[in-house]
Design a protein around this motif. Structure first.
Motif, PDB file in Angstrom:
ATOM      1  N   MET A  94       0.893  15.566  -5.890  1.00  0.00           N
ATOM      2  CA  MET A  94       0.023  15.275  -7.028  1.00  0.00           C
ATOM      3  C   MET A  94      -1.052  14.246  -6.695  1.00  0.00           C
ATOM      4  O   MET A  94      -1.882  13.931  -7.541  1.00  0.00           O
ATOM      5  CB  MET A  94       0.863  14.797  -8.221  1.00  0.00           C
ATOM      6  N   GLY A  95      -1.011  13.716  -5.486  1.00  0.00           N
ATOM      7  CA  GLY A  95      -2.083  12.821  -5.069  1.00  0.00           C
ATOM      8  C   GLY A  95      -1.706  11.373  -4.880  1.00  0.00           C
ATOM      9  O   GLY A  95      -2.581  10.532  -4.654  1.00  0.00           O
ATOM     10  N   SER A  96      -0.411  11.041  -4.953  1.00  0.00           N
ATOM     11  CA  SER A  96      -0.032   9.645  -4.712  1.00  0.00           C
ATOM     12  C   SER A  96      -0.217   9.319  -3.230  1.00  0.00           C
ATOM     13  O   SER A  96      -0.132  10.192  -2.374  1.00  0.00           O
ATOM     14  CB  SER A  96       1.418   9.379  -5.137  1.00  0.00           C
ATOM     15  N   ASP A  97      -0.487   8.050  -2.950  1.00  0.00           N
ATOM     16  CA  ASP A  97      -0.747   7.620  -1.574  1.00  0.00           C
ATOM     17  C   ASP A  97       0.474   7.006  -0.912  1.00  0.00           C
ATOM     18  O   ASP A  97       0.525   6.890   0.308  1.00  0.00           O
ATOM     19  CB  ASP A  97      -1.896   6.608  -1.565  1.00  0.00           C
ATOM     20  N   ASP A  98       1.455   6.587  -1.714  1.00  0.00           N
ATOM     21  CA  ASP A  98       2.656   5.983  -1.158  1.00  0.00           C
ATOM     22  C   ASP A  98       3.756   6.114  -2.206  1.00  0.00           C
ATOM     23  O   ASP A  98       3.495   6.344  -3.401  1.00  0.00           O
ATOM     24  CB  ASP A  98       2.416   4.513  -0.811  1.00  0.00           C
ATOM     25  N   TYR A  99       4.993   5.960  -1.753  1.00  0.00           N
ATOM     26  CA  TYR A  99       6.143   6.089  -2.640  1.00  0.00           C
ATOM     27  C   TYR A  99       7.186   5.054  -2.243  1.00  0.00           C
ATOM     28  O   TYR A  99       7.475   4.887  -1.059  1.00  0.00           O
ATOM     29  CB  TYR A  99       6.743   7.493  -2.546  1.00  0.00           C
ATOM     30  N   LEU A 100       7.747   4.361  -3.244  1.00  0.00           N
ATOM     31  CA  LEU A 100       8.727   3.318  -2.988  1.00  0.00           C
ATOM     32  C   LEU A 100       9.935   3.548  -3.894  1.00  0.00           C
ATOM     33  O   LEU A 100       9.829   3.417  -5.119  1.00  0.00           O
ATOM     34  CB  LEU A 100       8.100   1.947  -3.258  1.00  0.00           C
ATOM     35  N   PRO A 101      11.095   3.914  -3.320  1.00  0.00           N
ATOM     36  CA  PRO A 101      12.276   4.152  -4.149  1.00  0.00           C
ATOM     37  C   PRO A 101      12.940   2.840  -4.562  1.00  0.00           C
ATOM     38  O   PRO A 101      12.999   1.890  -3.787  1.00  0.00           O
ATOM     39  CB  PRO A 101      13.190   4.963  -3.227  1.00  0.00           C
ATOM     40  N   LYS A 102      13.427   2.798  -5.783  1.00  0.00           N
ATOM     41  CA  LYS A 102      14.190   1.652  -6.252  1.00  0.00           C
ATOM     42  C   LYS A 102      15.619   1.776  -5.745  1.00  0.00           C
ATOM     43  O   LYS A 102      16.129   2.893  -5.608  1.00  0.00           O
ATOM     44  CB  LYS A 102      14.193   1.599  -7.779  1.00  0.00           C
ATOM     45  N   PRO A 103      16.288   0.641  -5.516  1.00  0.00           N
ATOM     46  CA  PRO A 103      15.763  -0.730  -5.608  1.00  0.00           C
ATOM     47  C   PRO A 103      14.981  -1.106  -4.349  1.00  0.00           C
ATOM     48  O   PRO A 103      15.253  -0.574  -3.266  1.00  0.00           O
ATOM     49  CB  PRO A 103      17.029  -1.574  -5.725  1.00  0.00           C
ATOM     50  N   PHE A 104      14.034  -2.004  -4.490  1.00  0.00           N
ATOM     51  CA  PHE A 104      13.267  -2.475  -3.348  1.00  0.00           C
ATOM     52  C   PHE A 104      12.973  -3.956  -3.552  1.00  0.00           C
ATOM     53  O   PHE A 104      13.041  -4.480  -4.675  1.00  0.00           O
ATOM     54  CB  PHE A 104      11.965  -1.687  -3.193  1.00  0.00           C
ATOM     55  N   LEU A 105      12.648  -4.636  -2.468  1.00  0.00           N
ATOM     56  CA  LEU A 105      12.273  -6.045  -2.548  1.00  0.00           C
ATOM     57  C   LEU A 105      10.814  -6.152  -2.965  1.00  0.00           C
ATOM     58  O   LEU A 105       9.962  -5.401  -2.474  1.00  0.00           O
ATOM     59  CB  LEU A 105      12.461  -6.731  -1.191  1.00  0.00           C
ATOM     60  N   PRO A 106      10.475  -7.070  -3.883  1.00  0.00           N
ATOM     61  CA  PRO A 106       9.075  -7.227  -4.290  1.00  0.00           C
ATOM     62  C   PRO A 106       8.137  -7.432  -3.114  1.00  0.00           C
ATOM     63  O   PRO A 106       6.999  -6.959  -3.122  1.00  0.00           O
ATOM     64  CB  PRO A 106       9.114  -8.456  -5.207  1.00  0.00           C
ATOM     65  N   ARG A 107       8.622  -8.111  -2.076  1.00  0.00           N
ATOM     66  CA  ARG A 107       7.764  -8.354  -0.921  1.00  0.00           C
ATOM     67  C   ARG A 107       7.404  -7.060  -0.214  1.00  0.00           C
ATOM     68  O   ARG A 107       6.330  -6.939   0.384  1.00  0.00           O
ATOM     69  CB  ARG A 107       8.475  -9.307   0.042  1.00  0.00           C
ATOM     70  N   GLU A 108       8.307  -6.082  -0.261  1.00  0.00           N
ATOM     71  CA  GLU A 108       7.994  -4.791   0.354  1.00  0.00           C
ATOM     72  C   GLU A 108       6.842  -4.112  -0.376  1.00  0.00           C
ATOM     73  O   GLU A 108       5.954  -3.521   0.249  1.00  0.00           O
ATOM     74  CB  GLU A 108       9.215  -3.878   0.357  1.00  0.00           C
ATOM     75  N   LEU A 109       6.831  -4.221  -1.698  1.00  0.00           N
ATOM     76  CA  LEU A 109       5.719  -3.661  -2.459  1.00  0.00           C
ATOM     77  C   LEU A 109       4.412  -4.342  -2.076  1.00  0.00           C
ATOM     78  O   LEU A 109       3.383  -3.680  -1.907  1.00  0.00           O
ATOM     79  CB  LEU A 109       5.969  -3.804  -3.958  1.00  0.00           C
ATOM     80  N   VAL A 110       4.441  -5.663  -1.936  1.00  0.00           N
ATOM     81  CA  VAL A 110       3.236  -6.407  -1.544  1.00  0.00           C
ATOM     82  C   VAL A 110       2.709  -5.898  -0.202  1.00  0.00           C
ATOM     83  O   VAL A 110       1.500  -5.680  -0.036  1.00  0.00           O
ATOM     84  CB  VAL A 110       3.526  -7.923  -1.478  1.00  0.00           C
ATOM     85  N   ILE A 111       3.602  -5.691   0.751  1.00  0.00           N
ATOM     86  CA  ILE A 111       3.190  -5.203   2.069  1.00  0.00           C
ATOM     87  C   ILE A 111       2.572  -3.814   1.955  1.00  0.00           C
ATOM     88  O   ILE A 111       1.531  -3.526   2.572  1.00  0.00           O
ATOM     89  CB  ILE A 111       4.389  -5.186   3.032  1.00  0.00           C
ATOM     90  N   ARG A 112       3.194  -2.941   1.165  1.00  0.00           N
ATOM     91  CA  ARG A 112       2.651  -1.590   0.985  1.00  0.00           C
ATOM     92  C   ARG A 112       1.256  -1.653   0.360  1.00  0.00           C
ATOM     93  O   ARG A 112       0.355  -0.907   0.751  1.00  0.00           O
ATOM     94  CB  ARG A 112       3.578  -0.775   0.091  1.00  0.00           C
ATOM     95  N   VAL A 113       1.087  -2.529  -0.628  1.00  0.00           N
ATOM     96  CA  VAL A 113      -0.206  -2.667  -1.295  1.00  0.00           C
ATOM     97  C   VAL A 113      -1.269  -3.146  -0.309  1.00  0.00           C
ATOM     98  O   VAL A 113      -2.391  -2.625  -0.271  1.00  0.00           O
ATOM     99  CB  VAL A 113      -0.109  -3.623  -2.500  1.00  0.00           C
ATOM    100  N   LYS A 114      -0.931  -4.136   0.503  1.00  0.00           N
ATOM    101  CA  LYS A 114      -1.888  -4.647   1.491  1.00  0.00           C
ATOM    102  C   LYS A 114      -2.339  -3.547   2.436  1.00  0.00           C
ATOM    103  O   LYS A 114      -3.541  -3.398   2.730  1.00  0.00           O
ATOM    104  CB  LYS A 114      -1.256  -5.792   2.293  1.00  0.00           C
ATOM    105  N   ARG A 115      -1.400  -2.779   2.929  1.00  0.00           N
ATOM    106  CA  ARG A 115      -1.736  -1.717   3.873  1.00  0.00           C
ATOM    107  C   ARG A 115      -2.624  -0.670   3.215  1.00  0.00           C
ATOM    108  O   ARG A 115      -3.598  -0.194   3.816  1.00  0.00           O
ATOM    109  CB  ARG A 115      -0.458  -1.076   4.412  1.00  0.00           C
ATOM    110  N   LEU A 116      -2.297  -0.319   1.991  1.00  0.00           N
ATOM    111  CA  LEU A 116      -3.053   0.724   1.299  1.00  0.00           C
ATOM    112  C   LEU A 116      -4.463   0.255   0.967  1.00  0.00           C
ATOM    113  O   LEU A 116      -5.436   0.981   1.179  1.00  0.00           O
ATOM    114  CB  LEU A 116      -2.307   1.141   0.036  1.00  0.00           C
ATOM    115  N   LEU A 117      -4.588  -0.959   0.459  1.00  0.00           N
ATOM    116  CA  LEU A 117      -5.917  -1.483   0.155  1.00  0.00           C
ATOM    117  C   LEU A 117      -6.766  -1.576   1.417  1.00  0.00           C
ATOM    118  O   LEU A 117      -7.966  -1.270   1.408  1.00  0.00           O
ATOM    119  CB  LEU A 117      -5.805  -2.858  -0.506  1.00  0.00           C
ATOM    120  N   GLY A 118      -6.146  -2.014   2.512  1.00  0.00           N
ATOM    121  CA  GLY A 118      -6.869  -2.121   3.761  1.00  0.00           C
ATOM    122  C   GLY A 118      -7.350  -0.767   4.258  1.00  0.00           C
ATOM    123  O   GLY A 118      -8.469  -0.625   4.763  1.00  0.00           O
ATOM    124  N   ARG A 119      -6.503   0.253   4.103  1.00  0.00           N
ATOM    125  CA  ARG A 119      -6.861   1.585   4.577  1.00  0.00           C
ATOM    126  C   ARG A 119      -7.934   2.239   3.702  1.00  0.00           C
ATOM    127  O   ARG A 119      -8.874   2.856   4.201  1.00  0.00           O
ATOM    128  CB  ARG A 119      -5.615   2.472   4.604  1.00  0.00           C
TER     129      ARG A 119
END
Length: 226
Positions: A94-119
């Motif tokens: 459907m067009g999502s750029d990344d997927y994060l299954p729960k449960p996850f650490l908030p810091r992992e989300l931050v890292i994913r966001v940084k990588r995606l914004l950078g790309r």
């Protein structure tokens, strides 16, 4: 201007926790607890959406359809506690750029966001220099004082660990053979196995897990952008 991030998560405590972590990175975060409120904000077109799939009123699937209809290029990260593999596949279709299954650490989300914004947006380089201070998010390296901090807390490094970090901080993306690292860190007069390099890399990775120091098998290592 900071990136604008819209977070859609119906669990209030988790919503507030994730929003806090994201704001601590300097991003402009607007959070929603239901799909209806998020839907009304689609036209404002933020830089990134973070969508929980199972939310009241309008689920994440419907939201991403409407988001992509108005702004096909805006990146989306799906989060979900359901069937991880199924949701990941459907989300990507459907067009999502990344997927994060729960449960996850908030810091992992931050890292994913940084990588995606950078790309997506070709964000600022990993290393930004100001005098003798290097900033490699989330770390700050003071070359003169030989001090590394993260969130205003010092990361304790040995002299050689600091030298290795500095080598890669000033040579982003460059691959170094083990022999090159030996000469740079231990000096030309070093006699011994090059496996000390592997041990040094391992220690730095452990102390600074958000660095991306990649192994080049049969050769050496390089640090790449987050």
């Amino acid at each position: 201007m900071p990136y604008r991030i819209y977070l859609v998560e119906d669990e209030q405590n988790l919503n507030e926790l994730l929003a806090t972590y994201l704001r601590n990175e300097g991003w402009d975060v607007t959070s929603f607890l239901n799909g209806g409120d998020a839907r009304r904000a689609i036209a404002k077109q933020p830089d990134l959406w973070i969508l929980d799939i199972m939310i009241p009123d309008v689920d994440g699937y419907q939201l991403i359809r409407e988001i992509k209809a108005q702004a096909p290029d805006v990146p989306v990260i799906f989060i979900s506690a359901r069937d991880a593999e199924l949701d990941r596949v459907i989300g990507l279709e459907m067009g999502s750029d990344d997927y994060l299954p729960k449960p996850f650490l908030p810091r992992e989300l931050v890292i994913r966001v940084k990588r995606l914004l950078g790309r997506i947006y070709n964000a600022a380089p990993l290393v930004a220099e100001a005098g003798n201070v290097l900033h490699i998010a989330p770390y700050t390296i003071d070359e003169t004082k030989r001090v590394v901090t993260q969130d205003n807390k010092e990361v304790e490094l040995t002299s050689k660990e600091f030298d290795l970090l500095l080598l890669y901080a000033k040579n982003q993306g460059q691959a170094f053979a083990r022999e090159q690292i030996l000469r740079r860190i231990w000096g030309e007069d070093y006699f011994g196995t090059d496996r000390v390099v592997d041990d040094l890399i391992r220690r730095v990775r452990k102390k600074m897990p958000e660095l991306r120091i990649e192994t080049i098998y049969g050769y050496g290592y390089r640090m790449v952008q987050l």
